[in-house]
Write a protein that holds these residues in place. Structure first.
Motif, PDB file in Angstrom:
ATOM      1  N   LEU A  45       0.525  -0.904  -0.066  1.00  0.00           N
ATOM      2  CA  LEU A  45       0.424  -0.303  -0.441  1.00  0.00           C
ATOM      3  C   LEU A  45       0.963   0.752   0.057  1.00  0.00           C
ATOM      4  O   LEU A  45       0.309   2.781   0.798  1.00  0.00           O
ATOM      5  N   ALA A  46       2.173   1.526  -0.629  1.00  0.00           N
ATOM      6  CA  ALA A  46       3.457   2.480  -0.997  1.00  0.00           C
ATOM      7  C   ALA A  46       2.751   2.942  -1.877  1.00  0.00           C
ATOM      8  O   ALA A  46       1.826   2.476  -2.258  1.00  0.00           O
ATOM      9  N   ASP A  47       2.893   4.712  -2.252  1.00  0.00           N
ATOM     10  CA  ASP A  47       2.584   5.535  -3.071  1.00  0.00           C
ATOM     11  C   ASP A  47       2.819   5.092  -4.543  1.00  0.00           C
ATOM     12  O   ASP A  47       2.154   4.837  -4.785  1.00  0.00           O
ATOM     13  N   ASP A  48       3.634   4.288  -4.278  1.00  0.00           N
ATOM     14  CA  ASP A  48       3.721   3.638  -5.862  1.00  0.00           C
ATOM     15  C   ASP A  48       3.419   2.119  -5.820  1.00  0.00           C
ATOM     16  O   ASP A  48       4.198   1.296  -6.977  1.00  0.00           O
ATOM     17  N   ASP A  49       2.866   1.617  -5.085  1.00  0.00           N
ATOM     18  CA  ASP A  49       2.442   0.437  -5.263  1.00  0.00           C
ATOM     19  C   ASP A  49       1.028   0.391  -5.950  1.00  0.00           C
ATOM     20  O   ASP A  49      -0.335   0.430  -6.028  1.00  0.00           O
ATOM     21  N   PRO A  50       1.492  -0.475  -7.044  1.00  0.00           N
ATOM     22  CA  PRO A  50      -0.229  -0.878  -8.490  1.00  0.00           C
ATOM     23  C   PRO A  50      -1.340  -0.784  -8.018  1.00  0.00           C
ATOM     24  O   PRO A  50      -2.468  -0.878  -8.465  1.00  0.00           O
TER      25      PRO A  50
END
Length: 360
Positions: free
Chosen positions: A265-270
């Motif tokens: 659920l990181a900002d760069d997680d698709p």
């Protein structure tokens, strides 16, 4: 990510592989519902800071400990692994007080004996061997018998054998067979500790007159300082969404057959947008920053699967799970079919009960 066409194709292939050909293509003859599951854990590092006065008895080297001015402002790098416990002791700047103890050499005067090495002792003690606390059956230990009127010598009173057993001559009144054999009618005996001297060795200092100084533990030196402690404790929260409901059976199948997609659920997680869309209201409280949380590690896995109902096979429900290759299809009895089976089983039980009653 699976699509409707891929799901229907997988279900049709699954049905036909079991020798049950369909009258026509599935589109229009089936119903698809999509469901999502989320599992894993969130590991947080919870930090606490405390400060207190410390005392060490004896010499102590504190030079290897970090120094701080204000504990709350002291910076410590964030943990690389939130699941790993951490504790660090620090010293407040200028708080170390290393000094010789006032006792000088680690010993002080014994308070119990006032440095004499001995304490007072009663030369004579009460005799504990006297039967019924009566040292002499005739005079009671004072040398005078109540049975002897003034100016007359009366004979001793009659005593039973039990009264005079293990009795000797009284050293006070001179009567035989009436006195305790230990104190001989006196009621007291010489103290076995001091042997009648009136003093005995002090039990605290063993006649030395001095004892170990408690404050410095006999070292003659103390170190005082203000200690700050920074502690980081891991806290693990299990994630299982949805928490309950009709998908419990499907979850078991997904654990066995599906390829779960890892997500942090990181900002760069698709996968973040889809996961938040599917579980937004329920997931937000889990992602909220906890009190004193300084770091976290999110280890989640997400799967989106299809539940397919085929009109020609109304007694079956088909679950389609994504895998690293072709989708996996698992068929299970439909709710209607389960109720039918339960009804048949209940009817059989009733019939067996009636037959047993008739035969009886």
């Amino acid at each position: 990510m699976l699509g409707d066409d891929e799901v229907l194709k997988a279900v049709q292939s699954h049905i036909e592989s079991r020798g049950k050909p369909l009258a026509g293509p599935l589109p229009g003859a089936s119903a698809i519902t999509w469901h999502s599951l989320l599992k894993g854990q969130i590991v947080r590092s919870i930090e606490s800071r405390s400060e207190k006065k410390r005392l060490h008895r004896g010499p102590l080297d504190l030079s290897d400990r970090p120094v701080y001015d204000t504990l709350g402002d002291h910076r410590v790098p964030p943990p690389r692994d939130p699941a790993k416990p951490y504790s660090r002791k620090l010293v407040r700047r200028g708080s170390i007080d290393d000094r010789l103890c006032a006792c000088g050499n680690g010993v002080v005067r014994c308070r119990r004996c006032e440095g004499e090495g001995t304490i007072r002792c009663a030369p004579r003690q009460r005799c504990h061997s006297c039967r019924d606390t009566t040292c002499c059956l005739l005079c009671g230990g004072d040398g005078r018998s109540a049975l002897k009127p003034a100016g007359k010598q009366a004979g001793p009173p009659a005593h039973t054998a039990a009264d005079t057993a293990d009795r000797g001559r009284c050293m006070e009144c001179g009567e035989p067979g009436v006195a305790c054999v230990t104190c001989r009618g006196r009621g007291r005996v010489t103290c076995p500790t001091c042997q009648g001297e009136g003093s005995k060795p002090c039990p605290d200092c063993a006649q030395d007159g001095t004892v170990t100084h408690t404050h410095c533990a006999g070292t003659g030196r103390t170190v005082e300082w203000t200690e700050g402690v920074i502690t980081r404790t891991p806290s693990t929260e299990e994630v299982r969404l949805p928490e309950s409901g009709p998908l419990s059976w499907a979850r078991k199948l997904a654990d066995q057959h599906a390829a779960w997609t890892p997500t942090t659920l990181a900002d760069d997680d698709p996968e973040r947008a889809r996961v938040e869309k599917d579980f937004g209201a329920t997931l937000q409280p889990l992602l909220r920053t906890h009190d004193q949380e300084i770091a976290r590690r999110t280890e989640l896995a997400y799967v989106r699967f299809a539940k397919v109902a085929v009109h020609e096979h109304a007694h079956r429900i088909y679950y389609v799970f994504p895998t690293h290759g072709r989708p996996t299809v698992v068929g299970r009895p439909s709710p209607k079919r389960l109720w039918q089976i339960a009804g048949i089983a209940a009817l059989v039980i009733v019939l067996l009960t009636l037959v047993n009653g008739l035969l009886a």
